[in-house]
Design a protein around this motif. Structure first.
Motif, short mmCIF file in Angstrom:
data_model
loop_
_atom_site.label_atom_id
_atom_site.label_comp_id
_atom_site.label_asym_id
_atom_site.label_seq_id
_atom_site.Cartn_x
_atom_site.Cartn_y
_atom_site.Cartn_z
N ALA A 1 30.87 41.58 54.80
CA ALA A 1 31.20 41.75 53.39
C ALA A 1 30.64 40.58 52.59
N PRO A 2 30.34 40.79 51.31
CA PRO A 2 29.86 39.67 50.50
C PRO A 2 30.96 38.63 50.32
N ALA A 3 30.55 37.37 50.24
CA ALA A 3 31.52 36.29 50.08
C ALA A 3 30.88 35.14 49.32
N TYR A 4 31.71 34.40 48.63
CA TYR A 4 31.30 33.18 47.97
C TYR A 4 32.22 32.07 48.46
N SER A 5 31.68 30.87 48.55
CA SER A 5 32.51 29.73 48.91
C SER A 5 32.06 28.50 48.14
N GLN A 6 32.99 27.58 47.99
CA GLN A 6 32.69 26.34 47.30
C GLN A 6 33.56 25.24 47.90
N VAL A 7 32.95 24.10 48.14
CA VAL A 7 33.67 22.92 48.59
C VAL A 7 34.06 22.13 47.35
N LEU A 8 35.33 21.75 47.29
CA LEU A 8 35.85 20.98 46.16
C LEU A 8 36.52 19.72 46.66
N LEU A 9 36.49 18.68 45.85
CA LEU A 9 37.25 17.49 46.17
C LEU A 9 38.73 17.83 46.11
N ARG A 10 39.51 17.27 47.01
CA ARG A 10 40.95 17.53 47.05
C ARG A 10 41.62 16.61 46.04
N GLU A 11 41.55 17.06 44.78
CA GLU A 11 42.12 16.30 43.66
C GLU A 11 42.69 17.27 42.64
N PRO A 12 43.52 16.80 41.72
CA PRO A 12 44.20 17.71 40.79
C PRO A 12 43.30 18.67 40.02
N GLY A 13 42.11 18.30 39.66
CA GLY A 13 41.22 19.18 38.91
C GLY A 13 40.62 20.31 39.73
N ALA A 14 40.85 20.31 41.03
CA ALA A 14 40.25 21.33 41.91
C ALA A 14 40.74 22.74 41.57
N ALA A 15 41.99 22.88 41.20
CA ALA A 15 42.53 24.21 40.91
C ALA A 15 41.80 24.86 39.73
N ALA A 16 41.50 24.11 38.70
CA ALA A 16 40.79 24.66 37.54
C ALA A 16 39.38 25.11 37.93
N LEU A 17 38.69 24.31 38.74
CA LEU A 17 37.35 24.69 39.19
C LEU A 17 37.40 25.94 40.06
N ALA A 18 38.41 26.02 40.92
CA ALA A 18 38.55 27.19 41.80
C ALA A 18 38.85 28.45 40.98
N ARG A 19 39.71 28.35 39.98
CA ARG A 19 40.00 29.50 39.12
C ARG A 19 38.73 30.00 38.43
N GLN A 20 37.94 29.06 37.94
CA GLN A 20 36.70 29.42 37.26
C GLN A 20 35.76 30.15 38.23
N MET A 21 35.64 29.65 39.45
CA MET A 21 34.79 30.29 40.44
C MET A 21 35.25 31.71 40.73
#
Length: 142
Positions: A12-32
């Protein structure tokens, strides 16, 4: 922000992203997640998926170890997606009932309310916490 598209083990198609484990990560993940769902023409899942992703990432930021975490979005069928956060902690999250006076502790309850299913996969070096969203009925209609 750059998300990497890749085939999943299920084909199945998938996307992934590595994020720094810091408070701003949730906003970046939501955007993705919103961007991926828009790409897949699944905007009706965007609000719930963003909320679930936010809770998954926040739990990893608050409780995991290591500098980074990985967010994945996998399309498992025409109308269903699997959201996951992978971190380097072996500690499994537990669904709890928070008291009305508590400001925290409702993340898994939110995930449980929105998702058709969720769980934890143990990995050699950590864990994957995942949630499935979408409708398995009416998949032929889209």
């Amino acid at each position: 922000m750059t998300a990497t598209a890749r085939p999943s083990a299920l084909g199945a198609p998938a996307y992934s992203q590595v994020l720094l484990r810091e408070p701003g990560a949730a906003a970046l993940a939501r955007q993705m997640v919103r961007t991926v769902l828009d790409t897949w023409h699944l905007p009706h899942l965007a609000d719930e998926a963003a909320q679930v992703t936010s809770e998954l990432v926040t739990n990893a930021v608050d409780h995991a170890r290591g500098r980074c975490l990985r967010v994945t979005v996998t399309r498992i069928s025409e109308c269903r997606v699997c959201l996951a956060v992978i971190d380097k902690s072996h500690d499994k999250p537990e669904l709890k009932t928070a008291l009305p006076t508590e400001e925290r502790g409702r993340g898994l309850a939110v995930i449980d309310a929105f998702a058709q299913g969720w769980g934890v996969d143990t990995l050699q070096w950590g864990k994957r916490v995942w949630a499935v969203l979408g409708d398995s009925t009416g998949e032929d209609e889209q």
